[in-house]
Scaffold this motif. Structure first.
Motif, mmCIF file in Angstrom:
data_model
loop_
_atom_site.group_PDB
_atom_site.id
_atom_site.type_symbol
_atom_site.label_atom_id
_atom_site.label_comp_id
_atom_site.label_asym_id
_atom_site.label_seq_id
_atom_site.Cartn_x
_atom_site.Cartn_y
_atom_site.Cartn_z
ATOM 1 N N UNK A 225 0.843 -1.203 0.000
ATOM 2 C CA UNK A 225 0.000 0.000 0.000
ATOM 3 C C UNK A 225 0.882 1.258 0.000
ATOM 4 N N UNK A 226 1.906 1.255 0.860
ATOM 5 C CA UNK A 226 2.800 2.414 0.979
ATOM 6 C C UNK A 226 3.562 2.645 -0.325
ATOM 7 N N UNK A 227 4.062 1.570 -0.924
ATOM 8 C CA UNK A 227 4.820 1.699 -2.168
ATOM 9 C C UNK A 227 3.943 2.234 -3.295
ATOM 10 N N UNK A 228 2.732 1.726 -3.412
ATOM 11 C CA UNK A 228 1.829 2.145 -4.487
ATOM 12 C C UNK A 228 1.458 3.616 -4.372
ATOM 13 N N UNK A 229 1.436 4.142 -3.157
ATOM 14 C CA UNK A 229 1.050 5.532 -2.929
ATOM 15 C C UNK A 229 2.227 6.505 -3.048
ATOM 16 N N UNK A 230 3.440 5.997 -3.204
ATOM 17 C CA UNK A 230 4.601 6.892 -3.272
ATOM 18 C C UNK A 230 4.461 7.832 -4.468
ATOM 19 N N UNK A 231 4.801 9.090 -4.279
ATOM 20 C CA UNK A 231 4.522 10.126 -5.275
ATOM 21 C C UNK A 231 5.267 9.970 -6.604
ATOM 22 N N UNK A 232 6.517 9.561 -6.583
ATOM 23 C CA UNK A 232 7.276 9.414 -7.825
ATOM 24 C C UNK A 232 6.877 8.100 -8.493
ATOM 25 N N UNK A 233 6.290 8.190 -9.665
ATOM 26 C CA UNK A 233 5.721 6.993 -10.308
ATOM 27 C C UNK A 233 6.769 5.944 -10.664
ATOM 28 N N UNK A 234 7.919 6.367 -11.138
ATOM 29 C CA UNK A 234 8.957 5.402 -11.523
ATOM 30 C C UNK A 234 9.452 4.619 -10.309
ATOM 31 N N UNK A 235 9.699 5.326 -9.220
ATOM 32 C CA UNK A 235 10.152 4.686 -7.986
ATOM 33 C C UNK A 235 9.048 3.807 -7.411
ATOM 34 N N UNK A 236 7.821 4.319 -7.422
ATOM 35 C CA UNK A 236 6.687 3.551 -6.902
ATOM 36 C C UNK A 236 6.527 2.244 -7.677
ATOM 37 N N UNK A 237 6.612 2.310 -9.000
ATOM 38 C CA UNK A 237 6.468 1.109 -9.819
ATOM 39 C C UNK A 237 7.576 0.107 -9.507
#
Length: 169
Positions: A85-97
């Motif tokens: 959940x935390x990773x998916x919500x991270x603001x930077x899309x490349x890092x989140x993915x």
């Protein structure tokens, strides 16, 4: 608390995950495993894995995912969120993915719902994280398919006698 400058191994584990401090993380993990709890939760109910995902500490995240006994689907007390959940919500899309892919690859469940009944895909911002949402939805479909016994599917598809070998041969 340990006698070493006031910080316990669990506190050092959390601090390392928050700041992507691989040296500190390695120091804790190389110590006797009875001196810390890899799934320790702080007062807010977050584990080191939650903090690594929330802070985009990708180096620490990768190391933690390979640690024996890590609970990849650990749920925090406040929101009921998993590290996914935390990773998916991270603001930077490349890092989140990147983080989402790592967590899924290591067995994170995309179908776990938090206290607001949200999956990790629901937590990903809709306007910027479409690729992440699509990836998580595919992973959830894959998990549902994998939950069915493949042998049952094969048996259902082999009702006709095609002259192939039988179980008796």
């Amino acid at each position: 608390m340990s006698g070493e400058e006031g910080a316990s191994k669990n506190e050092l584990l959390m601090a390392a995950a928050k700041s992507d401090n691989l040296e500190m993380l390695d120091e804790v993990l190389s110590d006797d495993s009875s001196s810390f709890d890899i799934n320790h939760m702080d007062g807010a109910g977050n584990s080191a894995l939650h903090y690594a995902a929330k802070s985009a500490s990708t180096g620490c995240l990768e190391v933690l995912l390979y640690y024996d006994g890590i609970d990849i689907n650990i749920v925090n007390r406040m929101e009921g969120d998993t590290p996914l959940h935390k990773a998916a919500a991270f603001e930077d899309t490349e890092t989140a993915l990147h983080m989402v892919q790592l967590l899924i690859m290591h067995g994170a469940s995309p179908s776990i719902r938090n206290r607001l009944k949200q999956t990790a895909a629901d937590k990903a911002p809709g306007d910027t994280h479409q690729e992440i949402k699509a990836f998580l939805e595919q992973a959830e479909i894959g998990n549902r398919f994998a939950a069915h016994d493949v042998r049952d599917i094969v048996a259902d598809n082999s009702d006709s006698d095609d002259g192939g070998p039988s179980d008796e041969e």
